[in-house]
Design a protein around this motif. Sequence first.
Motif, PDB file in Angstrom:
ATOM      1  N   GLY A  32      47.015  37.113  53.704  1.00 35.12           N
ATOM      2  CA  GLY A  32      45.964  37.963  53.178  1.00 35.12           C
ATOM      3  C   GLY A  32      45.047  38.450  54.274  1.00 35.12           C
ATOM      4  N   PRO A  33      44.051  39.271  53.912  1.00 35.37           N
ATOM      5  CA  PRO A  33      43.138  39.838  54.911  1.00 35.37           C
ATOM      6  C   PRO A  33      42.265  38.760  55.560  1.00 35.37           C
ATOM      7  CG  PRO A  33      42.997  40.999  52.796  1.00 35.37           C
ATOM      8  CD  PRO A  33      43.778  39.754  52.554  1.00 35.37           C
ATOM      9  N   ILE A  34      41.807  39.062  56.753  1.00 37.57           N
ATOM     10  CA  ILE A  34      40.861  38.207  57.469  1.00 37.57           C
ATOM     11  C   ILE A  34      39.503  38.899  57.466  1.00 37.57           C
ATOM     12  CG2 ILE A  34      40.324  37.048  59.638  1.00 37.57           C
ATOM     13  CD1 ILE A  34      42.851  36.013  58.240  1.00 37.57           C
ATOM     14  N   TYR A  35      38.480  38.198  57.001  1.00 46.28           N
ATOM     15  CA  TYR A  35      37.148  38.792  56.950  1.00 46.28           C
ATOM     16  C   TYR A  35      36.467  38.661  58.306  1.00 46.28           C
ATOM     17  CZ  TYR A  35      32.306  39.651  55.631  1.00 46.28           C
ATOM     18  OH  TYR A  35      31.032  40.157  55.557  1.00 46.28           O
ATOM     19  N   GLU A  36      35.920  39.765  58.785  1.00 40.32           N
ATOM     20  CA  GLU A  36      35.248  39.762  60.080  1.00 40.32           C
ATOM     21  C   GLU A  36      33.799  40.209  59.910  1.00 40.32           C
ATOM     22  OE1 GLU A  36      37.442  42.086  62.848  1.00 40.32           O
ATOM     23  OE2 GLU A  36      39.228  40.822  62.776  1.00 40.32           O
ATOM     24  N   SER A  37      32.919  39.439  60.492  1.00 40.74           N
ATOM     25  CA  SER A  37      31.495  39.768  60.448  1.00 40.74           C
ATOM     26  C   SER A  37      30.811  39.085  61.623  1.00 40.74           C
ATOM     27  CB  SER A  37      30.871  39.282  59.131  1.00 40.74           C
ATOM     28  OG  SER A  37      29.460  39.370  59.177  1.00 40.74           O
ATOM     29  N   ASP A  38      29.860  39.791  62.223  1.00 42.47           N
ATOM     30  CA  ASP A  38      29.102  39.194  63.337  1.00 42.47           C
ATOM     31  C   ASP A  38      27.736  38.680  62.866  1.00 42.47           C
ATOM     32  OD1 ASP A  38      27.823  41.566  62.821  1.00 42.47           O
ATOM     33  OD2 ASP A  38      28.065  42.407  64.846  1.00 42.47           O
ATOM     34  N   MET A  85      32.441  24.838  59.236  1.00 42.22           N
ATOM     35  CA  MET A  85      32.632  25.131  60.656  1.00 42.22           C
ATOM     36  C   MET A  85      32.198  26.558  60.986  1.00 42.22           C
ATOM     37  SD  MET A  85      33.775  24.180  63.691  1.00 42.22           S
ATOM     38  CE  MET A  85      34.996  22.833  63.571  1.00 42.22           C
ATOM     39  N   ASP A  86      32.627  27.500  60.171  1.00 46.76           N
ATOM     40  CA  ASP A  86      32.316  28.909  60.413  1.00 46.76           C
ATOM     41  C   ASP A  86      30.815  29.155  60.360  1.00 46.76           C
ATOM     42  OD1 ASP A  86      32.078  31.813  60.137  1.00 46.76           O
ATOM     43  OD2 ASP A  86      34.227  31.806  59.763  1.00 46.76           O
ATOM     44  N   ASP A 110      47.233  29.028  52.448  1.00 44.20           N
ATOM     45  CA  ASP A 110      46.639  27.901  53.152  1.00 44.20           C
ATOM     46  C   ASP A 110      45.116  28.058  53.120  1.00 44.20           C
ATOM     47  OD1 ASP A 110      45.896  29.739  55.197  1.00 44.20           O
ATOM     48  OD2 ASP A 110      47.785  29.416  56.228  1.00 44.20           O
ATOM     49  N   ALA A 111      44.410  26.999  53.501  1.00 43.24           N
ATOM     50  CA  ALA A 111      42.950  27.006  53.408  1.00 43.24           C
ATOM     51  C   ALA A 111      42.325  28.091  54.275  1.00 43.24           C
ATOM     52  CB  ALA A 111      42.396  25.630  53.787  1.00 43.24           C
ATOM     53  N   TYR A 112      42.933  28.398  55.424  1.00 39.53           N
ATOM     54  CA  TYR A 112      42.369  29.394  56.331  1.00 39.53           C
ATOM     55  C   TYR A 112      42.300  30.765  55.662  1.00 39.53           C
ATOM     56  CZ  TYR A 112      41.850  32.644  60.203  1.00 39.53           C
ATOM     57  OH  TYR A 112      41.407  33.664  61.009  1.00 39.53           O
ATOM     58  N   HIS A 113      43.402  31.182  55.042  1.00 44.99           N
ATOM     59  CA  HIS A 113      43.398  32.489  54.377  1.00 44.99           C
ATOM     60  C   HIS A 113      42.606  32.430  53.067  1.00 44.99           C
ATOM     61  CE1 HIS A 113      46.834  33.084  57.141  1.00 44.99           C
ATOM     62  NE2 HIS A 113      46.401  34.322  57.142  1.00 44.99           N
ATOM     63  N   GLY A 114      42.613  31.263  52.434  1.00 43.94           N
ATOM     64  CA  GLY A 114      41.907  31.145  51.169  1.00 43.94           C
ATOM     65  C   GLY A 114      40.401  31.232  51.285  1.00 43.94           C
ATOM     66  N   LEU A 143      34.000  33.345  52.483  1.00 43.95           N
ATOM     67  CA  LEU A 143      33.097  33.668  53.584  1.00 43.95           C
ATOM     68  C   LEU A 143      32.417  35.014  53.354  1.00 43.95           C
ATOM     69  CD1 LEU A 143      32.024  32.931  56.439  1.00 43.95           C
ATOM     70  CD2 LEU A 143      34.014  34.131  57.371  1.00 43.95           C
ATOM     71  N   LYS A 144      33.175  35.983  52.875  1.00 44.10           N
ATOM     72  CA  LYS A 144      32.611  37.309  52.590  1.00 44.10           C
ATOM     73  C   LYS A 144      31.515  37.212  51.529  1.00 44.10           C
ATOM     74  CE  LYS A 144      33.814  41.871  50.689  1.00 44.10           C
ATOM     75  NZ  LYS A 144      33.028  42.684  51.637  1.00 44.10           N
ATOM     76  N   LEU A 145      31.776  36.432  50.486  1.00 45.91           N
ATOM     77  CA  LEU A 145      30.792  36.300  49.420  1.00 45.91           C
ATOM     78  C   LEU A 145      29.504  35.670  49.940  1.00 45.91           C
ATOM     79  CD1 LEU A 145      30.087  36.628  46.446  1.00 45.91           C
ATOM     80  CD2 LEU A 145      31.227  34.438  45.992  1.00 45.91           C
ATOM     81  N   VAL A 146      29.614  34.715  50.837  1.00 45.85           N
ATOM     82  CA  VAL A 146      28.442  34.059  51.416  1.00 45.85           C
ATOM     83  C   VAL A 146      27.659  35.014  52.311  1.00 45.85           C
ATOM     84  CG1 VAL A 146      27.682  32.243  52.999  1.00 45.85           C
ATOM     85  CG2 VAL A 146      29.429  31.736  51.282  1.00 45.85           C
ATOM     86  N   LEU A 147      28.360  35.815  53.115  1.00 49.76           N
ATOM     87  CA  LEU A 147      27.706  36.604  54.165  1.00 49.76           C
ATOM     88  C   LEU A 147      27.324  38.027  53.758  1.00 49.76           C
ATOM     89  CD1 LEU A 147      29.837  35.624  57.306  1.00 49.76           C
ATOM     90  CD2 LEU A 147      27.658  34.651  56.545  1.00 49.76           C
ATOM     91  N   ASP A 148      28.055  38.624  52.845  1.00 59.13           N
ATOM     92  CA  ASP A 148      27.859  40.037  52.530  1.00 59.13           C
ATOM     93  C   ASP A 148      26.673  40.224  51.580  1.00 59.13           C
ATOM     94  OD1 ASP A 148      27.990  42.711  51.878  1.00 59.13           O
ATOM     95  OD2 ASP A 148      30.163  42.751  51.650  1.00 59.13           O
ATOM     96  N   ASP A 149      25.560  40.709  52.113  1.00 59.86           N
ATOM     97  CA  ASP A 149      24.345  40.871  51.308  1.00 59.86           C
ATOM     98  C   ASP A 149      24.485  41.928  50.219  1.00 59.86           C
ATOM     99  OD1 ASP A 149      23.022  38.914  52.757  1.00 59.86           O
ATOM    100  OD2 ASP A 149      22.246  40.339  54.236  1.00 59.86           O
ATOM    101  N   SER A 150      25.432  42.837  50.365  1.00 57.92           N
ATOM    102  CA  SER A 150      25.610  43.886  49.354  1.00 57.92           C
ATOM    103  C   SER A 150      26.128  43.328  48.040  1.00 57.92           C
ATOM    104  CB  SER A 150      26.573  44.962  49.868  1.00 57.92           C
ATOM    105  OG  SER A 150      27.901  44.471  49.944  1.00 57.92           O
ATOM    106  N   LEU A 151      26.669  42.111  48.057  1.00 58.68           N
ATOM    107  CA  LEU A 151      27.223  41.513  46.845  1.00 58.68           C
ATOM    108  C   LEU A 151      26.170  40.793  46.010  1.00 58.68           C
ATOM    109  CD1 LEU A 151      30.555  40.058  48.314  1.00 58.68           C
ATOM    110  CD2 LEU A 151      30.154  42.288  47.254  1.00 58.68           C
ATOM    111  N   VAL A 152      24.958  40.683  46.544  1.00 59.92           N
ATOM    112  CA  VAL A 152      23.885  39.996  45.822  1.00 59.92           C
ATOM    113  C   VAL A 152      23.526  40.732  44.528  1.00 59.92           C
ATOM    114  CG1 VAL A 152      21.459  39.290  45.975  1.00 59.92           C
ATOM    115  CG2 VAL A 152      22.965  38.945  47.911  1.00 59.92           C
ATOM    116  N   LYS A 153      23.828  42.015  44.465  1.00 55.53           N
ATOM    117  CA  LYS A 153      23.508  42.800  43.263  1.00 55.53           C
ATOM    118  C   LYS A 153      24.246  42.277  42.032  1.00 55.53           C
ATOM    119  CE  LYS A 153      27.076  46.231  44.380  1.00 55.53           C
ATOM    120  NZ  LYS A 153      27.340  47.625  44.794  1.00 55.53           N
ATOM    121  N   HIS A 154      25.339  41.539  42.240  1.00 58.01           N
ATOM    122  CA  HIS A 154      26.114  41.006  41.116  1.00 58.01           C
ATOM    123  C   HIS A 154      25.585  39.628  40.737  1.00 58.01           C
ATOM    124  CE1 HIS A 154      28.967  44.290  41.494  1.00 58.01           C
ATOM    125  NE2 HIS A 154      29.156  43.994  42.766  1.00 58.01           N
TER     126      HIS A 154
END
Length: 337
Positions: free
Chosen positions: A43-49, A72-73, A278-282, A287-298
């Motif tokens: 699956g996709p890998i989420y990237e964010s700085d 860890m992340d 596997d856990a890495y892709h899962g 991680l996106k849900l934790v970091l992406d502030d645009s999702l707070v609207k939901h």
Amino acid sequence: MRFNVFKFALKGYFMQKMWFNLLVSAAIAAVVGYYWLNYVKKGPIYESDKKLNGKTVLITGGNCGMGRLLAMDLAKRGARVVIASRNLEKSNKVKDEIIKESGNREVRAMQVDLEDFDSVRKFAKEFDESEKYLDYLLNNAGMVLEGMTKYGINRIFVVNYFSRFLLTNLLLDKMKKQSAERPVRIINLISDMYKYVDFDESDMTRDSSGFMGPFIMYGKADLADVRFLQNLTRKLKGYDVTAQLFNPGYIMSEGLSTYYSFRARMLSHVLIFLMGQDAYHGYQPYLKLVLDDSLVKHKGGFFNTWTHEEWLPHATKESAWEPLMRKSLEVTGLSST
């Protein structure tokens, strides 16, 4: 002679057709296999700085599987990470590994047994008194178990719902007060089994027996969690606290072999082989849900891996909220505090 020529031509035709069918089947198998390996198993890998310096994250079950990778992340991003789990020795080892790899010494291991409400209370009190902030409460720990607890309540309901309810409420005043100056996120892990079940109070007080029993009970506990967070979202109106639920899908985890019942393990291994990651892709959409502030609207929303989904009607039945709240206060003892 003509018959032999016709017979030879007919044989050639069928041979060509057979080879054509084999080639088509091989092509289809290759496409399906490519899709299965790259979009089902991976699956996709989420990237964010994005950095989380100064933020405090509390993650239950943060010493294995996706929880460990997420801890860890987030530590690498500068967050103060508190790993809460039953096995303190294992959590301390994971803490040391995270500190060594991330270079971030703001990592703490604390003990909590989610089958024991007294342990949850003790943990919440210690956390509240020793930690200034709580920016992310990640109710990550969940188990498929057989048997009953000392409270006469099914183990799955206690671990996957009642202890989450208790922990969240014990820390809620801290989060509400803090939200006046900095936002708070609550994310509970569930499955999409909630879609296929309903429950009443009698379900909580019976064992989850049979081949599918633990999974059905898991879905019932998830549905209770959904209704709790829907009700909580309503009550948090006016506070900068966002509660959401997340389904990672079928993920291979260390907890699968440690805590699941034998029958649950067998079925889970089959499902994970066919559809799991596997856990890495899962943990990437997690991680996106934790970091992406645009999702707070939901607020009160459900994320099925990467996708925000609308709730099925039975999950948001408001008539079920208050009876569930009364039962939850009674079971956890919050009604007497």
